[in-house]
Design an enzyme around this catalytic site. Structure first.
Site, PDB file in Angstrom:
ATOM      1  N   ASP A   1     -52.741 -58.966 -82.704  1.00 38.95           N
ATOM      2  CA  ASP A   1     -51.342 -59.413 -82.769  1.00 38.95           C
ATOM      3  C   ASP A   1     -51.247 -60.730 -83.540  1.00 38.95           C
ATOM      4  OD1 ASP A   1     -48.632 -59.167 -82.422  1.00 38.95           O
ATOM      5  OD2 ASP A   1     -48.608 -59.945 -80.363  1.00 38.95           O
TER       6      ASP A   1
ATOM      7  N   LYS B   1     -49.306 -69.916 -66.673  1.00 34.62           N
ATOM      8  CA  LYS B   1     -48.867 -68.542 -66.916  1.00 34.62           C
ATOM      9  C   LYS B   1     -48.959 -67.763 -65.614  1.00 34.62           C
ATOM     10  CE  LYS B   1     -49.293 -64.964 -70.483  1.00 34.62           C
ATOM     11  NZ  LYS B   1     -49.962 -64.607 -71.753  1.00 34.62           N
TER      12      LYS B   1
ATOM     13  N   PHE C   1     -47.186 -60.239 -71.136  1.00 37.69           N
ATOM     14  CA  PHE C   1     -47.377 -59.784 -69.758  1.00 37.69           C
ATOM     15  C   PHE C   1     -47.223 -60.896 -68.722  1.00 37.69           C
ATOM     16  CE2 PHE C   1     -50.208 -57.414 -72.645  1.00 37.69           C
ATOM     17  CZ  PHE C   1     -49.581 -56.183 -72.585  1.00 37.69           C
TER      18      PHE C   1
END
Length: 409
Positions: free
Chosen positions: A128, A38, A20
């Site tokens: 994940d 980020k 994202f």
């Protein structure tokens, strides 16, 4: 024009895309330290960075958890500044000709189980678990395995009461199909057992070089995920682990035997691999396979092959002869303090290079080396994010349309 965030961090070049959001190399101008930045557009349809940063903050202080330096908004972007890390295990796997020695797999397994246990102790599941989301540290922390990317993480129990989330079915496939647990493929709500089962597939991926359900062809993405699921369910654990120590099959069978809300016995799983490590006569010197290879872009396939053979030969000769032939311990191995490895941060006396490849600056950074082993990239980002190769989706078992997550395909 120089771009800054938080009035302290200079924004550099883009080095990849994580969950994202995009990731940039940055510099803390107050101390000259490189960081990872980020960014996520505030206008994005489903903003996630703020949630991810909150999870990171809850995890702070844990071994192998990246340090969060600053979070906030800057112009049209949500921003998270974090510790700069070294290469991912996927990058290092590629660098080592897509095969890790048993010693390296066991050294990694010990730390990876501990990272997952720590996240679970903080009431979250990762959802994940894959090689791209485990990175090595830099410098003095070059032997330390970090876990990253909490974009898909979920709280599985109440922090105060420890009330577990309810069992549900018909859930989306969240995560990476290659490493997803059987129950995740079946649409069952994920819990602690699924993170650990995924890790079992990661370890066998490191052993084998690839998993039996990789490279399957299908007309549509939905059909591809169905084929992965079918192949995974039809491959017995004993077949998957054939030719490798029985501990890998024991690990996966244990994970699959867990009930939805069971607390896994992490100590048992760690000790399983520690006992194997000691029986093999290995030493906890934290010399990983990549420490024994020549870094650089000019390494040919023949050189890589020769280095791998020499490495395997050194490994065989370095084993303690007295430890050979010791029969496997019967029953569950109990955790013992004596069998625990030393901290990865402990300096060792061997001469091999046990840190991540040295930092490079200036023009050197622009060189296209085979697996980006410099400080600029990979950094807190998976190599598959950088190359666009993923077997990932959030696919509902009951939907005709397929909403895909941040990983693309």
């Amino acid at each position: 024009m120089e771009l800054r965030v938080g009035n302290r961090y200079r924004l550099g070049r883009k080095i990849g895309s994580g969950s994202f959001g995009d990731i940039y190399l940055g510099t803390d101008i107050s101390v000259g330290e490189e960081v990872a930045i980020k960014l996520e557009c505030v206008k994005t349809k489903h903003p996630q960075l703020h949630i991810e940063s909150k999870i990171y903050k809850m995890m702070q202080g844990g071994v192998g958890i990246p340090t969060i330096k600053w979070c906030g908004a800057e112009g049209d972007y949500n921003v998270m500044v974090m510790e700069l890390l070294g290469p991912s295990l996927e990058d290092l796997f590629n660098f080592c000709s897509r095969k890790f020695s048993l010693k390296t797999v066991l050294l990694l397994a010990d730390q990876m189980i501990s990272r997952i246990e720590y996240i679970h102790s903080k009431n979250f599941i990762h959802r994940d678990v894959k090689p791209d989301n485990f990175l090595m540290g830099l410098g003095k922390k070059g032997n330390l395995v970090y876990i990253i990317d909490f974009g898909l993480a979920k709280k599985y129990r109440d922090a105060r009461t420890h009330q577990h989330i309810p069992y549900r079915e018909n859930k989306n496939l969240t995560g990476t199909a290659r490493y997803a647990s059987i129950n995740t493929h079946l649409g069952i709500e994920q819990s602690r057992r699924d993170d650990l089962e995924s890790l079992g597939y990661v370890l066998m991926y490191f052993n084998l070089g690839s998993l039996p359900w990789q490279g399957l062809k299908a007309a549509t993405k939905r059909q591809k995920y169905e084929r992965i699921s079918e192949k995974k369910m039809s491959t017995p654990i004993e077949v998957l682990c054939k030719g490798y120590p029985s501990e890998f099959a024991t690990y996966l069978n244990f994970c699959r035997s867990l009930r939805f809300d069971d607390k896994p016995d992490y100590s048992y799983l760690r000790q399983l691999f520690r006992n194997l490590f000691h029986r093999q006569g290995f030493s906890y010197d934290y010399v990983f396979d990549w420490n024994m290879l020549k870094f650089g872009a000019n390494r040919t396939a023949e050189e890589a092959d020769r280095e791998r053979r020499e490495r395997d030969e050194r490994m065989r000769h370095s084993r303690n002869p007295a430890a050979r032939g010791i029969p496997a311990a019967s029953g569950r191995p109990r955790p013992t303090q004596d069998g625990a490895p030393p901290t990865p941060l402990t300096p060792t006396s061997h001469t091999a290079n046990t840190s991540s490849p040295r930092p490079v600056t200036g023009m050197e950074r622009e060189r296209k080396v085979s697996m980006r082993l410099h400080r600029g990239a990979p950094v807190n980002v998976s190599s598959s994010d950088l190359t666009g190769r993923q077997d990932t989706s959030r696919m509902s078992t009951s939907q005709n349309s397929i909403p895909f997550d941040h990983h693309g395909k």
